[in-house]
Design an enzyme around this catalytic site. Sequence first.
Site, PDB file in Angstrom:
ATOM      1  N   TYR A  83      33.695  11.278 -43.939  1.00 26.13           N
ATOM      2  CA  TYR A  83      32.504  10.524 -43.519  1.00 26.13           C
ATOM      3  C   TYR A  83      31.275  11.032 -44.273  1.00 26.13           C
ATOM      4  O   TYR A  83      30.431  10.253 -44.711  1.00 26.13           O
ATOM      5  CB  TYR A  83      32.286  10.662 -42.004  1.00 26.13           C
ATOM      6  CG  TYR A  83      31.080   9.880 -41.514  1.00 26.13           C
ATOM      7  CD1 TYR A  83      31.188   8.517 -41.271  1.00 26.13           C
ATOM      8  CD2 TYR A  83      29.851  10.494 -41.322  1.00 26.13           C
ATOM      9  CE1 TYR A  83      30.084   7.779 -40.851  1.00 26.13           C
ATOM     10  CE2 TYR A  83      28.746   9.772 -40.899  1.00 26.13           C
ATOM     11  CZ  TYR A  83      28.862   8.409 -40.658  1.00 26.13           C
ATOM     12  OH  TYR A  83      27.778   7.691 -40.244  1.00 26.13           O
ATOM     13  N   ASP A 227      38.073  39.630 -26.615  1.00 24.68           N
ATOM     14  CA  ASP A 227      36.621  39.537 -26.813  1.00 24.68           C
ATOM     15  C   ASP A 227      35.869  40.620 -26.045  1.00 24.68           C
ATOM     16  O   ASP A 227      35.028  41.315 -26.602  1.00 24.68           O
ATOM     17  CB  ASP A 227      36.095  38.150 -26.387  1.00 24.68           C
ATOM     18  CG  ASP A 227      36.801  37.033 -27.132  1.00 24.68           C
ATOM     19  OD1 ASP A 227      37.384  37.309 -28.197  1.00 24.68           O
ATOM     20  OD2 ASP A 227      36.775  35.891 -26.638  1.00 24.68           O
ATOM     21  N   LYS A 370      37.163  33.723 -33.577  1.00 25.24           N
ATOM     22  CA  LYS A 370      38.191  34.613 -33.017  1.00 25.24           C
ATOM     23  C   LYS A 370      38.828  35.538 -34.073  1.00 25.24           C
ATOM     24  O   LYS A 370      39.003  36.729 -33.839  1.00 25.24           O
ATOM     25  CB  LYS A 370      39.288  33.758 -32.380  1.00 25.24           C
ATOM     26  CG  LYS A 370      40.215  34.530 -31.483  1.00 25.24           C
ATOM     27  CD  LYS A 370      39.558  34.731 -30.160  1.00 25.24           C
ATOM     28  CE  LYS A 370      40.437  35.471 -29.185  1.00 25.24           C
ATOM     29  NZ  LYS A 370      39.782  35.489 -27.863  1.00 25.24           N
TER      30      LYS A 370
HETATM   31  N1  GLN Z   1      35.306   6.939 -40.146  1.00 28.35           N
HETATM   32  C1  GLN Z   1      35.429   7.100 -41.560  1.00 28.35           C
HETATM   33  C2  GLN Z   1      36.658   6.377 -42.094  1.00 28.35           C
HETATM   34  O1  GLN Z   1      37.458   5.912 -41.349  1.00 28.35           O
HETATM   35  C3  GLN Z   1      35.514   8.585 -41.890  1.00 28.35           C
HETATM   36  C4  GLN Z   1      36.749   9.240 -41.353  1.00 28.35           C
HETATM   37  C5  GLN Z   1      36.696  10.752 -41.427  1.00 28.35           C
HETATM   38  O2  GLN Z   1      35.649  11.357 -41.604  1.00 28.35           O
HETATM   39  N2  GLN Z   1      37.838  11.375 -41.197  1.00 28.35           N
HETATM   40  O3  GLN Z   1      36.828   6.262 -43.297  1.00 28.35           O
END
Ligand code: GLN
Length: 514
Positions: A83, A227, A370
């Site tokens: 994205y 922790d 972690k």
């Molecule tokens: N929603 C966007 C897509 O389907 C990006 C997906 C993502 O970032 N994994 O291409």
Amino acid sequence: MKRETVIVLDFGGQYNQLIARRVRECNVYCEIYSYKTDIEKIKEINPKGIIFTGGPNSAYLPDSPTYSKEIFELGVPILGICYGSQLMMHLLGGTVEKAPVREYGKIEVTVDNSSRLFTDVSPKTICWMSHNDYISKAAPGFKISAYTPDCPVAAAENEEKGLYAVQFHPEVLHTKEGKKMLSNFVYNVCGCAGDWKMDSFVDESIKAIRAKVGDGKVLCALSGGVDSSVAAVMMAKAIGSQLTCVFVDHGLLRKNEGDEVEAVFGPDGPYDLNFIRVNAQERFYAKLKDVEEPERKRKIIGEEFIRVFEEEAKKIGAVDFLVQGTIYPDVVESGVGGESTVIKSHHNVGGLPDCVDFKEIIEPLRDLFKDEVRKAGLELGIPEYLVYRQPFPGPGLGIRIIGAVTAEKVKMVQDADAIWREEIAKAGLDREIGQYFAALTNMRSVGVMGDERTYDYAIALRAVTTTDFMTAESAEIPWEVIGRTTSRIVNEVKHINRVLYDCTGKPPATIEFE
Ligand code: GLN
């Protein structure tokens, strides 16, 4: 102290913590911020690089998460992932649209090795893809540096401006050379020096704790988990006997665990601190009598823990600082850092601060993941068996006994669990398998032992492996290990006449039973 920092700008993807962890594995400190973070704040942090994460939305839709274009003009290198890559292209004049063919899973990508991002990466390399949209046209000024048969722009870059976009996910292990790409980004592109190392972190933290605490009094609730143990040792090394650790043994710990904690932190251990062990078993069993509902059990155990701790704290009187074993995922998941929805409210020592008279909280592990806590623990000289202790739920065996808890059942599950661990360790599987334990089912059934009819309990063995910590698979334990464990349990543990192996993964099951 100012260390060089790369920031992850979170657009709601699933793997955001993973990105930060991978960057830190390259010895570069990395923090996660929401995409809603003001650009002034980012300027103030003055990062060496920025990574845009993936996310569920479509970059070209009006309500999708976005960012001011000004960010591309800061002169700070940016890597967009999935994205994030689509958003970068969309904002800078490229075209993002629904892909004719969506790609999901491991895909062979052809990369241009002359790119700084792909130095020393194989020309054809397996990458993990998960997208419905794609970049059909890169933004002006960008050069395409990778493609697949279905994805004409699997990576693009504007080297001069330090802007890089990749459609695949370098942070997941399925992307074979993903670690190399991230390392290329932070070193070749961002010019980081790599100053994030656990030995210097430990030294600096100890100095900082000393400076902060002065000659003040500090109180720490010790659970015996990784922790709180690491936090306590760090505090002990910094301020010695100014520290008091209260360890509440609720009688729901694994076999011998209470004594193991005492051996390390008690008067015979290596540290100069005040150690108080409260043996509160009977109190907890009494409160839990006949309670069957899991959530009720959790609540009772949590509340009783606070009551006991409070009573001890009252005896000690006012303190200046209270130590908490908060770690970075707690910070991110409580909604302070990232964009991912609030998964759990602060869960480490829930509610403790309200009931104790103190001035300030110290969270010495607040910045660590972690695996970094474990490294810090080893740096501090804590024994390996403690540092590599498996995740153990706060309510302890209380939720590994299905139905009502009794002292007798606790003993059964402790003994069976100890045998299971021993056999797994003997088979050399202990590091390989993520998590394994025994749980006492509420089922009783008929058996025969020495010609006599029995009517006793069934114990369930669980062992899971996990690659990405979101999902888990039931581990394929060699049959002879299960067989040996079974015969030892039915022979050595009274009132168990049946052993079951849990074959379910997560999802659909959870790792714990309740
Ligand atoms: N929603 C966007 C897509 O389907 C990006 C997906 C993502 O970032 N994994 O291409």
